[in-house]
Motif scaffolding. Sequence first.
Motif, PDB file in Angstrom:
ATOM      1  N   LEU A   1      27.418 -48.161  42.043  1.00 36.78           N
ATOM      2  CA  LEU A   1      28.870 -48.255  42.025  1.00 36.78           C
ATOM      3  C   LEU A   1      29.425 -48.273  40.602  1.00 36.78           C
ATOM      4  O   LEU A   1      30.384 -47.558  40.295  1.00 36.78           O
TER       5      LEU A   1
ATOM      6  N   ARG B   1      31.425 -42.203  45.633  1.00 35.40           N
ATOM      7  CA  ARG B   1      30.160 -42.882  45.947  1.00 35.40           C
ATOM      8  C   ARG B   1      28.972 -42.275  45.225  1.00 35.40           C
ATOM      9  O   ARG B   1      27.954 -42.929  45.055  1.00 35.40           O
ATOM     10  N   THR B   2      29.095 -40.990  44.875  1.00 32.89           N
ATOM     11  CA  THR B   2      27.976 -40.287  44.249  1.00 32.89           C
ATOM     12  C   THR B   2      28.491 -39.467  43.072  1.00 32.89           C
ATOM     13  O   THR B   2      29.506 -38.784  43.195  1.00 32.89           O
TER      14      THR B   2
ATOM     15  N   HIS C   1      24.138 -43.247  42.299  1.00 34.37           N
ATOM     16  CA  HIS C   1      24.748 -43.862  43.466  1.00 34.37           C
ATOM     17  C   HIS C   1      25.254 -45.267  43.140  1.00 34.37           C
ATOM     18  O   HIS C   1      25.991 -45.846  43.933  1.00 34.37           O
TER      19      HIS C   1
END
Length: 173
Positions: free
Chosen positions: A91, A70-71, A89
């Motif tokens: 996607l 996700r990060t 962040h």
Amino acid sequence: GSPIDFRNMDAIRQMDSQMLERSIISRSIWETGVRKDRIAFEHVRWLNERGAEVRTVPQLPCRMIISDRRTAILQSDPDDVRAGISIYHELGAVEAFQALFDSIWSQAVVWGNRIATARHELSDSDLAMLELLAVGNRYAVIAKSLDVDESTIRRRLKVLMVELDARTPFEAA
């Protein structure tokens, strides 16, 4: 990039312990040159004992941390750790960095885990050499990946062939 700074090992291990105690999967890729560092070697042993996996490659395109897919956190300037970080962040960006990591991971050499045979326990460098040979790399490529002379690779393979009772280097691998 610049070498990993292991001078504050207590703080590094404290952070890693907290992460590994929460059963977080830890996979890291380091540059091959760090294999020569005694402190790094001990840290990799410590990580492996706690379930982390470490691999090495001759050169990394960038330093990054990916968390939960996700990060993504990247060092802003690959040549200057003081330049700060960039956090992603989005996607698409995180997936692209994950794909880069996975691609490098699949070609990297395992560091820290050892396998034993009936008569011989392979060192990390022997294991790395045999793994690189097993996937079809030539001696010159293996030597470059492990930062040694090609003659060292040939000499060590001859010894391993005897110890592993193999007729060819490829059979040893």
